[in-house]
Scaffold this active site. Structure first.
Site, PDB file in Angstrom:
ATOM      1  N   ASP A 284       7.134  -6.222  -7.882  1.00  0.00           N
ATOM      2  CA  ASP A 284       6.217  -5.715  -7.056  1.00  0.00           C
ATOM      3  C   ASP A 284       5.525  -4.627  -7.318  1.00  0.00           C
ATOM      4  OD1 ASP A 284       4.538  -5.833  -4.572  1.00  0.00           O
ATOM      5  OD2 ASP A 284       6.443  -6.133  -3.233  1.00  0.00           O
TER       6      ASP A 284
HETATM    7  C1  BGC Z   1       3.365  -6.100  -1.474  1.00  0.00           C
HETATM    8  C2  BGC Z   1       3.248  -7.331  -1.964  1.00  0.00           C
HETATM    9  C3  BGC Z   1       1.663  -7.547  -2.646  1.00  0.00           C
HETATM   10  C4  BGC Z   1       1.685  -6.523  -3.437  1.00  0.00           C
HETATM   11  C5  BGC Z   1       0.146  -6.642  -4.018  1.00  0.00           C
HETATM   12  C6  BGC Z   1       3.144  -4.980  -2.395  1.00  0.00           C
HETATM   13  O1  BGC Z   1       2.984  -3.567  -1.802  1.00  0.00           O
HETATM   14  O2  BGC Z   1       4.782  -5.887  -1.236  1.00  0.00           O
HETATM   15  O3  BGC Z   1       3.577  -8.564  -1.293  1.00  0.00           O
HETATM   16  O4  BGC Z   1       1.649  -8.846  -3.177  1.00  0.00           O
HETATM   17  O5  BGC Z   1       1.763  -5.039  -2.901  1.00  0.00           O
HETATM   18  O6  BGC Z   1      -0.884  -6.086  -3.349  1.00  0.00           O
END
Ligand code: BGC
Length: 762
Positions: A284
């Protein structure tokens, strides 16, 4: 053009070779020969995923010098933009300027639609309609792929029992059985046909157990028994893997002491060895770097930890880029580990068809034709209608008639900014239909509509500031709260009925939106209280991205229609339901607590040694598993939702009350529509295993079926139950079932069921 031609020649040579090595899988051969040409730096480059700085902002760090890095072969993919020209420009650099012309992945958070926005996922899960959800994913893929996106960060399948956690809005609620069916449907919808220009790669997230963060506090730790994990939290991720999901995103939380992005047990043992996952994993947002914040060491240590654990691609942070070469020289990371990670990323690109045509998804004509079409919007309206849950309608004030004077009151009634809900990356709030517009569209000239704002969403300045960080969702009226209330009640007293549109602002749920008090903000509760005093029928249309505590509203309003955040067509969908063109059929997928103190609260709880039963034990019992000051029961149980009609459940008929071995048992129940309206019911099957080798839940969902009945009509609904439905994980994680008694329960929600006993022998 010339350079692109060079790329094609490169591919052609490989293609010819593919023919001559037919016994070897074409993709394997292609990737072998490509990797033979790649330097170590280029392989490490493939593991790097950048966020476009001016795109959707989803974290606190940003990537720099993206174009240069693409040209230098230091980038495997980019995410956060849906600007097709920007995407094309980056793909041009990858294909024409980088030494090996390897195309890029373009990712985006397509969470509940791309440009046509569907209801928030928690809302959609309340439809219990997997065909509908598959089609939502399909349309989202059509739209996103037409703007250059080939990879979507969805579905989010984190089971959660804690409505304080803001991200419950992104998932399918608290139940693993329903969650697994939904995960499968969404993955299949996105990944329909690899190689086609409208098939994108799905990315199931957040692996794993992010929904169980302690206290519902965002990014917090998770500590969980293996039984709990396997039985309740892991099944939806597993279902996505079994459905062939192409990629998996790690979660931010630490899990029993090791954060997911550095957790070898999770990413290698469980995911690859036990589940046989073949795609690639991505961290993530900046989660590899955050391993240092978790206290696991310096940059090199955490990079090695993440790669060796099985995090193949790093989303933002570039620790892999900075350290992996040194780590290989120091013997802390093997070339093989980098090769493995690089290979699964290249395989994904191959599968998508990007080596055959890096511009497969970049076609401006398609974008112009396939975005926000009438068909997509009509479907979005239909999905919204199926997601709404009627929580109360007593006395039967709904459906309304389109005549007389209707007072539409509340800060969410005419607020385009709040209709789409959290996480609508490419969504445009200006396209949203508000509740007021929807009601006006429906009623036309047949009645009089009065609108008043009545209150601000909240008068709490800190909450307002935090919610409004990116968008002005909570506007503040120039008038004092008292003036607004007076204006609203005066108008409402002239109406025949009041539709109060209240609840949360869109970004009061979503990422980084945990709340300790999950009620309707005070300013709006005051509005409802003032409206109640007018003595007019009071209907609450409730916007929320999580279960709220609604004891007062349930006692005071005549009807409550939970509409979550319904997406682009919200207002039209709400009008259709309020006026009875569509009879609501949604059922909640998370229990609604009476009070925050009951959280976590979920239907598939354990019995305990001192089980408390309100009916049996009354309110003055001692030494029972209960609270002194609140009952154990939810306000609305899992699976609950009313209709404008009523459904009568007959008794359960079993094909055999004493099945044995792998025999299939059929449980049939007659459902009769005893009300005035045609309507759809979601019939739910639960199973109780009263005696087992470990403590079991009081019941578990094991099936559901939707049935549509005309007024007065009856239909038999049959569930087929097999031993697979009886299996559980014991203390040693053996997954099996025991011979003995089981209680089959079928009903309209997890609380109100008919039951029948069977004795199943082995
Ligand atoms: C979130 C994810 C997301 C990623 C990209 C993160 O902060 O937890 O769910 O896909 O950002 O935007």
């Amino acid at each position: 053009m010339k350079l692109y031609h060079r790329f094609s020649t490169f591919f052609l040579i490989s293609f010819i070779s593919i023919q001559s090595f037919a016994q070897k899988n074409a993709s394997e051969y292609f990737i072998d020969s490509l990797m033979n040409k790649m330097s170590l730096d280029e392989k490490i480059g493939q593991l790097n995923l950048a966020a476009v700085p001016d795109g959707a902002i989803t974290g606190t760090e940003f990537s720099k010098d993206i174009n240069q890095k693409i040209a230098d072969g230091q980038m495997g993919g980019v995410f956060g933009t849906w600007n097709i020209m920007e995407i094309k420009a980056m793909q041009d650099i990858a294909v024409n300027k980088s030494r090996l012309h390897i195309p890029l992945l373009f990712g985006l958070d397509v969470i509940h639609g791309h440009k046509t926005i569907f209801p928030v996922p928690l809302g959609m899960s309340c439809s219990w309609d997997t065909a509908l959800l598959r089609q939502v994913a399909r349309i989202s893929a059509d739209e996103a792929s037409s703007e250059g996106i080939n990879w979507v960060f969805s579905p989010m399948v984190d089971i959660s029992r804690d409505p304080r956690w803001g991200r419950v809005v992104e998932g399918a609620g608290e139940d693993p059985f329903l969650g697994s069916q939904i995960a499968k449907a969404i993955v299949e919808g996105y990944q329909q046909n690899f190689g086609a220009n409208n098939t994108v790669m799905a990315c199931v997230k957040h692996f794993a157990l992010y929904g169980a963060v302690v206290g519902g506090r965002e990014y917090n730790s998770v500590d969980m028994s293996p039984q709990q994990m396997y039985q309740y939290y892991l099944p939806p991720y597993k279902a996505a893997v079994d459905a062939g999901v192409g990629s998996i995103m790690t979660s931010f939380n630490d899990l029993n002491g090791l954060p997911s992005s550095g957790n070898k047990w999770l990413l290698s043992n469980l995911l690859r060895k036990q589940w046989k996952f073949k795609g690639f994993t991505v961290s993530d947002y900046s989660a590899v770097g955050e391993l240092a914040n978790h206290g696991l060491g310096d940059e090199k240590t955490i990079s090695a930890l993440a790669l060796n654990a099985g995090t193949n691609m790093e989303m933002v942070g570039e620790h892999y880029l900075h350290t992996l070469k040194d780590l290989i020289n120091e013997g802390k990371v093997s070339v093989q580990a980098v090769d493995n990670a690089c290979r699964v990323i290249l395989e994904a690109k191959y599968k998508l068809g990007l080596f055959q045509n890096p511009y497969l998804f970049i076609n401006t004509e398609r974008a112009a034709k396939e975005i926000l079409t009438k068909a997509h919007k009509d479907f979005a309206q239909q999905v919204a209608e199926h997601s709404f849950v009627l929580l109360k309608n007593n006395p039967q004030v709904l459906p309304l008639q389109s005549k007389g004077t209707i007072a539409v009151i509340g800060p969410l009634a005419d607020s385009k900014a709040n209709m789409l809900g959290a996480w609508n990356a490419a969504g445009d709030t200006s396209n949203a239909i508000t509740v007021l517009d929807g009601i006006k569209n429906f009623v036309g000239g047949k009645g009089t509509i009065i609108y008043r704002k009545g209150a601000n969403i909240t008068d709490d300045s800190l909450l307002k500031r935090r919610v409004n960080i990116f968008k002005n969702e909570i506007s503040t009226d120039e008038r004092t709260p008292e003036q607004m209330l007076e204006d609203a009640t005066e108008a409402a007293s002239k109406a025949n009925v009041i539709v109060a549109v209240v609840g949360e602002a869109a970004d009061m749920t979503g990422e980084s939106a945990s709340r300790t008090h999950i009620d309707i903000p005070e300013s709006q509760r005051n509005l409802l209280k003032a409206l109640k005093k007018t003595g007019k029928p009071l209907i609450a249309v409730l916007f929320n991205g999580r279960p709220l505590t609604l004891k007062w509203e349930n006692d005071s309003c005549d009807a409550i229609l939970d509409v979550w955040f319904g997406g682009t067509e919200t207002g039209n969908a709400i009008a259709d339901v309020l006026f009875g063109r569509y009879n609501p059929s949604g059922k909640i997928t998370m229990s609604f607590p009476k009070d925050e103190g009951q959280i976590p609260l979920y239907y598939n709880r354990k019995n305990t040694g001192r089980y408390y039963d309100e009916k049996r034990d009354g309110l003055s019992s001692k030494f029972k598993s209960d609270y002194l000051d609140e009952s154990n029961d939810p306000l609305f149980p899992f699976g609950y939702g009313l209709s404008y009609t009523t459904f009568l459940y007959g008794n359960i008929q079993l094909s055999n009350a004493r099945p044995s071995g792998n025999e299939a048992l059929k449980a049939t129940i007659k459902i009769t529509n005893t009300g005035k309206y045609a309507g759809e019911e979601t019939v739910q099957l639960y199973i109780t295993d009263p005696v087992a080798r470990v403590t079991r839940s009081v019941e578990d969902l094991q099936g559901f079926k939707k049935v549509f009945l005309q007024s007065g009509e009856s239909k038999d609904v049959t569930f087929t139950i097999i031993p697979e439905n009886l299996k559980y994980y014991d203390y040693d994680l053996k997954y099996d079932w025991d011979a003995g008694d089981f209680i089959i329960r079928i009903g309209t929600n997890s609380r109100d069921t008919q039951s029948a006993k069977v004795k199943w022998s082995k």
